[in-house]
Design an enzyme around this catalytic site. Structure first.
Site, PDB file in Angstrom:
ATOM      1  N   ARG A  74       0.870  -1.416  -0.042  1.00  0.00           N
ATOM      2  CA  ARG A  74      -0.072   0.138   0.009  1.00  0.00           C
ATOM      3  C   ARG A  74       0.860   1.269  -0.094  1.00  0.00           C
ATOM      4  NH1 ARG A  74       2.458   2.104   3.170  1.00  0.00           N
ATOM      5  NH2 ARG A  74       2.467   1.784   5.513  1.00  0.00           N
ATOM      6  N   GLU A  83      -0.098  10.048   8.143  1.00  0.00           N
ATOM      7  CA  GLU A  83       0.704   9.431   8.565  1.00  0.00           C
ATOM      8  C   GLU A  83       1.077   9.369  10.306  1.00  0.00           C
ATOM      9  OE1 GLU A  83       2.154   6.514   7.013  1.00  0.00           O
ATOM     10  OE2 GLU A  83       2.697   8.145   5.566  1.00  0.00           O
ATOM     11  N   GLY A 135       8.726   1.324   3.237  1.00  0.00           N
ATOM     12  CA  GLY A 135       7.527   2.262   3.611  1.00  0.00           C
ATOM     13  C   GLY A 135       6.374   1.876   2.663  1.00  0.00           C
ATOM     14  N   SER A 194       4.621  -1.154   3.139  1.00  0.00           N
ATOM     15  CA  SER A 194       3.986  -2.179   3.922  1.00  0.00           C
ATOM     16  C   SER A 194       4.295  -3.636   3.285  1.00  0.00           C
ATOM     17  CB  SER A 194       2.410  -1.970   3.838  1.00  0.00           C
ATOM     18  OG  SER A 194       1.723  -2.858   4.681  1.00  0.00           O
ATOM     19  N   SER A 195       5.514  -4.018   3.066  1.00  0.00           N
ATOM     20  CA  SER A 195       6.187  -5.411   2.624  1.00  0.00           C
ATOM     21  C   SER A 195       5.545  -6.328   3.801  1.00  0.00           C
ATOM     22  CB  SER A 195       7.574  -5.169   2.070  1.00  0.00           C
ATOM     23  OG  SER A 195       8.414  -4.860   3.136  1.00  0.00           O
ATOM     24  N   ASP A 214      -2.222  -0.517   7.663  1.00  0.00           N
ATOM     25  CA  ASP A 214      -1.697  -1.567   6.483  1.00  0.00           C
ATOM     26  C   ASP A 214      -2.429  -2.759   6.370  1.00  0.00           C
ATOM     27  OD1 ASP A 214       0.292   0.472   6.710  1.00  0.00           O
ATOM     28  OD2 ASP A 214       1.815  -0.932   7.491  1.00  0.00           O
TER      29      ASP A 214
END
Length: 477
Positions: A55, A61, A160, A162-163, A207
């Site tokens: 994403r 944030e 950043g 979202s892995s 996420d």
């Protein structure tokens, strides 16, 4: 999902689950490569594959864990897990990427393998977090005797995007489907968010929510407690471009991320105490706002009045709350910080309340049919740039390479740009007019190739336009 009398989450099987699809011809080629790796490792074919996207957060944030709404969208980059059932009472996982070592353990040793401090936040621990989170919910008699899994992903790691959360979410989904125990996408998102905390990250639920609830063609406004989503239709004449700064940061490998969570909690509790509220019941800044009954704008004034700019010591915090360090560790969940840690409370709370307001404004602008498209885009860009400035100055989670890339993006024609994800490195997201997209991408790729190493990441994977994509899906083979 519902709450029982003790306030704990209850889950029940439902039909509002993740879609089970047959892959089209183009995607079948990718599944074939993954299946061949699975067969090579386990000498048998997988039975199904789960797909969970990464994403990009457009705005909002570091506020989901404070209880406030965010506005991300799912991207085309994703994590795949091919799954088969075994009878050996073990969990085995392999990765198509040879840089990631294979792993296997007994079902009873999942928690111990995650907690093993010798290996750090290694890739397979995120997979195991998902397994452990699913085991917390799935009835024992439904769980398969053994699991064989093969992972393949193209979400850049530590960027950043979202892995890690995508891998946890895919792992959760894979065990649920293997157990033939179907939950709603919202429940799966909640379970996945809880599961990732096993690796020590005190994150919110953004996420995982977008991973399961993302929709093609729209960003999503995600609100929490209860989890709910609203589609946000973006202007037709813009594209969002993701660019990697080439600075890397794993949020589970340092205290930076969890420190920000703690600072927000302590800020809320000190203000609550000063305002004669039960501070021990206040765990998030939204809890504070709701107890006071103030608007976000009014909360900014409260922060400036009740918190000082200088960093707080642990002793000062204990004095403000009329408590001891030992009691504070339990009531404020700060056991991971020692007595010498300093906390910047005013700055963090200011960012959260102002950023939460920017999310509301972002949605309002997109929904305002009276605004001309060029005005909309300009206003959205301004909000994104203000968000980055706040993350840089107040939240202090940016990086020199990130800041330089944001400046370069603006100079190359972006109408706004900001860091996206946890920060301290990773990617930026920029808003670009469609007519300028090719020229913009070419300039940013050229800048990155000349200014820093790409660490083996292809330039096409370092800078790319993106659009909203579908959330999690399951493919039958």
């Amino acid at each position: 999902m519902s709450n029982n009398a003790n306030g704990e989450n209850e889950f029940s099987e439902t039909k509002d689950g993740v879609s089970v699809l047959k892959a089209d011809e183009a995607f079948s080629l990718k599944l074939k490569i993954l299946s061949e790796h699975f067969i090579q490792k386990y000498n048998r074919e997988p039975t199904f594959v789960v797909k969970v996207p990464g994403r990009v957060n457009l705005i909002g944030e570091h506020i989901d864990y404070c209880g406030y709404a965010v506005c991300p969208m799912a991207i085309k980059q994703h994590i795949l897990i091919a799954v088969g059932i075994s009878n050996d009472h073990r969990i085995s996982v392999t990765n198509v990427n040879s840089n990631y070592q294979d792993f296997s353990c007994d079902f009873d040793n999942v928690k111990a393998s995650i907690d093993d401090s010798k290996t750090g936040p290694i890739w397979y621990k995120y997979y195991l977090c998902g397994i452990l989170g699913a085991l917390d919910v799935i009835p024992k008699e439904k769980v398969p005797k053994g699991i064989l899994a093969a992972v393949w992903g193209n979400v850049p790691a530590n960027a950043g995007l979202s892995s890690s959360s995508a891998l946890v979410s895919a792992s959760v989904l894979s065990l649920f489907h293997a157990s033939q125990y179907q939950l709603s996408r919202k429940d799966l998102a909640t379970i996945s968010a809880n599961a990732e905390r096993y690796i020590g990250t005190q994150g919110g639920g953004m996420d995982q929510a977008i991973a399961f609830l993302g929709k093609t063609g729209a960003a999503m406004l995600i609100e929490f407690n209860p989890l709910r989503t609203t589609a946000v239709t973006l202007p037709e004449n813009v594209v969002f471009v993701i660019a990697h700064s080439q600075a890397y940061h794993n949020k589970a490998s340092t205290v930076d991320y969890n420190l920000r969570v703690a600072e927000c909690r302590l800020a809320a509790q000190i203000i609550a105490k000063k305002r004669n509220k039960n501070w021990k019941s206040v765990m998030r800044l939204i809890d504070l706002q709701e107890s006071l009954g103030f608007s976000l704008e009014e909360m900014v004034s409260v922060v400036m009045e009740d918190l000082h700019e200088e960093a707080y010591t642990m002793d000062e915090i204990c004095e403000c709350l009329s408590t001891t360090y030992e009691r504070l560790k339990e009531s404020s969940q700060i056991a991971n910080f020692n007595t010498t840690q300093m906390f910047k409370l005013q700055q963090r709370a200011l960012h959260v309340f102002q950023e939460a307001n920017r999310v509301i404004e972002f949605q309002r602008i997109n929904n305002d049919d009276t605004l001309m498209e060029d005005v909309k885009v300009r206003l959205l860009g301004e909000l994104m740039s203000k968000s980055h400035l706040s993350l840089c100055k107040l939240y202090e989670c940016s990086h020199p390479r990130v800041d330089a890339l944001v400046d370069k993006a603006i100079n190359c024609g972006a109408l706004g740009a900001r860091i996206t994800g946890a920060g301290w490195g990773g990617c930026i997201v920029a808003i670009i007019l469609k007519d300028n997209i090719s020229q913009f991408v070419e300039k940013i790729r050229k800048y990155l190739s000349e200014s820093c190493t790409t660490n083996g990441l292809d330039l096409e994977d370092s800078v790319f336009p993106t659009e909203p994509n579908q959330g999690a899906t399951i493919y039958v083979l």
